[in-house]
Design a protein around this motif. Structure first.
Motif, PDB file in Angstrom:
ATOM      1  N   SER A 197       0.964  -1.176  -0.154  1.00 39.88           N
ATOM      2  CA  SER A 197      -0.014   0.036  -0.027  1.00 39.88           C
ATOM      3  C   SER A 197       0.938   1.428   0.121  1.00 39.88           C
ATOM      4  O   SER A 197       0.575   2.109  -0.665  1.00 39.88           O
ATOM      5  N   ILE A 198       2.086   1.313   0.551  1.00 43.13           N
ATOM      6  CA  ILE A 198       2.841   2.434   0.530  1.00 43.13           C
ATOM      7  C   ILE A 198       3.539   2.587  -0.677  1.00 43.13           C
ATOM      8  O   ILE A 198       3.468   3.765  -1.366  1.00 43.13           O
ATOM      9  N   GLU A 199       3.844   1.420  -1.384  1.00 41.91           N
ATOM     10  CA  GLU A 199       4.431   1.513  -2.509  1.00 41.91           C
ATOM     11  C   GLU A 199       3.490   1.930  -3.626  1.00 41.91           C
ATOM     12  O   GLU A 199       3.764   2.908  -4.470  1.00 41.91           O
ATOM     13  N   ALA A 200       2.294   1.496  -3.538  1.00 40.76           N
ATOM     14  CA  ALA A 200       1.167   2.000  -4.368  1.00 40.76           C
ATOM     15  C   ALA A 200       1.113   3.356  -4.334  1.00 40.76           C
ATOM     16  O   ALA A 200       0.705   4.151  -5.418  1.00 40.76           O
ATOM     17  N   ARG A 201       0.954   3.739  -3.184  1.00 34.08           N
ATOM     18  CA  ARG A 201       0.472   5.426  -2.916  1.00 34.08           C
ATOM     19  C   ARG A 201       1.816   6.291  -3.442  1.00 34.08           C
ATOM     20  O   ARG A 201       1.409   7.184  -4.203  1.00 34.08           O
ATOM     21  N   LEU A 202       2.916   5.672  -3.252  1.00 32.11           N
ATOM     22  CA  LEU A 202       4.031   6.676  -3.524  1.00 32.11           C
ATOM     23  C   LEU A 202       4.001   6.573  -5.251  1.00 32.11           C
ATOM     24  O   LEU A 202       4.463   7.529  -5.910  1.00 32.11           O
ATOM     25  N   ALA A 203       3.847   5.516  -5.963  1.00 38.44           N
ATOM     26  CA  ALA A 203       4.184   5.433  -7.252  1.00 38.44           C
ATOM     27  C   ALA A 203       2.891   6.032  -7.896  1.00 38.44           C
ATOM     28  O   ALA A 203       3.094   6.315  -9.081  1.00 38.44           O
ATOM     29  N   ALA A 204       1.652   6.150  -7.447  1.00 38.83           N
ATOM     30  CA  ALA A 204       0.542   6.798  -8.008  1.00 38.83           C
ATOM     31  C   ALA A 204       0.948   8.445  -7.871  1.00 38.83           C
ATOM     32  O   ALA A 204       0.123   8.861  -8.517  1.00 38.83           O
ATOM     33  N   SER A 205       1.851   9.063  -7.401  1.00 34.52           N
ATOM     34  CA  SER A 205       2.122  10.383  -7.120  1.00 34.52           C
ATOM     35  C   SER A 205       2.842  11.005  -8.495  1.00 34.52           C
ATOM     36  O   SER A 205       3.115  10.205  -9.321  1.00 34.52           O
ATOM     37  N   SER A 206       2.447  12.414  -8.768  1.00 32.57           N
ATOM     38  CA  SER A 206       3.048  13.214  -9.705  1.00 32.57           C
ATOM     39  C   SER A 206       4.044  13.980  -9.086  1.00 32.57           C
ATOM     40  O   SER A 206       3.964  13.969  -8.006  1.00 32.57           O
ATOM     41  N   PRO A 207       4.959  14.474  -9.817  1.00 33.51           N
ATOM     42  CA  PRO A 207       5.842  15.452  -9.323  1.00 33.51           C
ATOM     43  C   PRO A 207       5.267  16.541  -8.454  1.00 33.51           C
ATOM     44  O   PRO A 207       5.779  17.028  -7.394  1.00 33.51           O
ATOM     45  N   SER A 208       4.230  17.027  -8.765  1.00 33.21           N
ATOM     46  CA  SER A 208       3.689  18.002  -8.003  1.00 33.21           C
ATOM     47  C   SER A 208       2.990  17.228  -6.610  1.00 33.21           C
ATOM     48  O   SER A 208       2.672  18.196  -6.021  1.00 33.21           O
ATOM     49  N   THR A 209       2.683  16.294  -6.432  1.00 35.40           N
ATOM     50  CA  THR A 209       1.897  15.673  -5.376  1.00 35.40           C
ATOM     51  C   THR A 209       2.740  14.530  -4.428  1.00 35.40           C
ATOM     52  O   THR A 209       2.335  14.025  -3.715  1.00 35.40           O
ATOM     53  N   ARG A 210       4.012  14.689  -4.880  1.00 36.63           N
ATOM     54  CA  ARG A 210       4.912  13.824  -4.210  1.00 36.63           C
ATOM     55  C   ARG A 210       5.164  13.639  -2.585  1.00 36.63           C
ATOM     56  O   ARG A 210       4.730  12.951  -2.037  1.00 36.63           O
ATOM     57  N   MET A 211       5.082  15.137  -2.274  1.00 37.37           N
ATOM     58  CA  MET A 211       5.175  15.242  -0.724  1.00 37.37           C
ATOM     59  C   MET A 211       4.030  14.748  -0.195  1.00 37.37           C
ATOM     60  O   MET A 211       3.862  14.320   1.017  1.00 37.37           O
ATOM     61  N   ILE A 212       2.864  15.172  -0.853  1.00 36.14           N
ATOM     62  CA  ILE A 212       1.469  14.777  -0.321  1.00 36.14           C
ATOM     63  C   ILE A 212       1.338  12.997  -0.256  1.00 36.14           C
ATOM     64  O   ILE A 212       0.867  12.617   0.692  1.00 36.14           O
ATOM     65  N   ALA A 213       2.105  12.460  -1.266  1.00 35.68           N
ATOM     66  CA  ALA A 213       1.942  11.147  -1.336  1.00 35.68           C
ATOM     67  C   ALA A 213       2.797  10.407  -0.414  1.00 35.68           C
ATOM     68  O   ALA A 213       2.467   9.619   0.361  1.00 35.68           O
TER      69      ALA A 213
ATOM     70  N   GLY B 299      14.665   8.588  -3.653  1.00 33.30           N
ATOM     71  CA  GLY B 299      15.906   8.742  -4.192  1.00 33.30           C
ATOM     72  C   GLY B 299      15.601   8.798  -5.839  1.00 33.30           C
ATOM     73  O   GLY B 299      16.487   9.392  -6.486  1.00 33.30           O
ATOM     74  N   ALA B 300      14.599   7.975  -6.105  1.00 31.36           N
ATOM     75  CA  ALA B 300      14.279   7.962  -7.672  1.00 31.36           C
ATOM     76  C   ALA B 300      13.840   9.701  -8.197  1.00 31.36           C
ATOM     77  O   ALA B 300      14.139   9.992  -9.309  1.00 31.36           O
ATOM     78  N   TRP B 301      13.047   9.850  -7.293  1.00 32.95           N
ATOM     79  CA  TRP B 301      12.333  11.460  -7.676  1.00 32.95           C
ATOM     80  C   TRP B 301      13.439  12.419  -7.861  1.00 32.95           C
ATOM     81  O   TRP B 301      13.480  13.237  -8.502  1.00 32.95           O
ATOM     82  N   TRP B 302      14.586  12.402  -6.782  1.00 34.86           N
ATOM     83  CA  TRP B 302      15.445  13.398  -6.669  1.00 34.86           C
ATOM     84  C   TRP B 302      16.962  12.921  -7.293  1.00 34.86           C
ATOM     85  O   TRP B 302      17.910  13.599  -6.854  1.00 34.86           O
TER      86      TRP B 302
END
Length: 182
Positions: A53-69, A116-119
């Motif tokens: 569930s953690i991975e799914a939520r993080l994977a579903a984010s976009s650059p603008s919603t990452r920190m919300i995810a 790490g992948a995002w940044w």
């Protein structure tokens, strides 16, 4: 699972063997391993589902919603733990004192991998990812500890969760500034 928890409570985690658990539960060793991959797995039977569930939520984010995810994923962990009640309290106490169980927690590594992948293109991306992941998991543990022990002062809980290091407050402030880009 009740047999394992009873033995962990009386003998300690390290002194309890899978054979002890199987004997106490009245099952064969092979039956134990059909239900649990290891002695450590008894403590977190929903580990894989929570991690998914953690991975799914993080994977579903976009650059603008990452920190919300990231915040949402941390709340998934917190809500799961709160829903487990007494079992979660026991697990929290046990994982706080048994290094093998604490090391088994992959939530921080999962957050660090996604961050790490995002940044990845940033000069300090890997360090920022590790620090942010540590901060997220520490904050979730802190919130959980407060929920488990409402009679404790937050400063007392911080000592339990963070290990009482005087540098923790400074580190937390630095992480918040880093996240805010200041």
């Amino acid at each position: 699972m009740a047999a394992a928890l009873a033995l962990f409570s009386t003998r300690g985690f390290d002194a309890t063997t899978v054979d002890d658990i199987a004997e106490r539960a009245g099952v064969e060793r092979t039956t134990f391993f059909r239900a649990f991959a290891s002695k450590e797995a008894v403590i977190s039977p929903d580990h894989d589902a929570v991690l998914a569930s953690i991975e799914a939520r993080l994977a579903a984010s976009s650059p603008s919603t990452r920190m919300i995810a990231v915040a949402d994923a941390a709340h998934l962990v917190l809500d799961h733990n709160r829903g487990e009640g007494d079992f979660a309290r026991f697990r929290y106490r046990l994982t706080s004192i048994v290094p093998a169980l604490r090391a088994r927690s992959v939530a921080q590594r999962t957050f660090a991998r996604f961050l790490g992948a995002w940044w990845a293109d940033e000069t300090d991306g890997p360090l920022r990812a590790e620090l942010t992941a540590a901060a997220v998991v520490t904050e979730a543990e802190f919130d959980y500890a407060v929920a488990l022990a409402p009679a404790m002062r937050e400063s007392d809980v911080a000592v339990v969760v963070l290990g009482g290091s005087p540098a923790n407050e400074t580190l937390a402030a630095r992480v918040r500034r880093s996240l805010n880009g200041t």
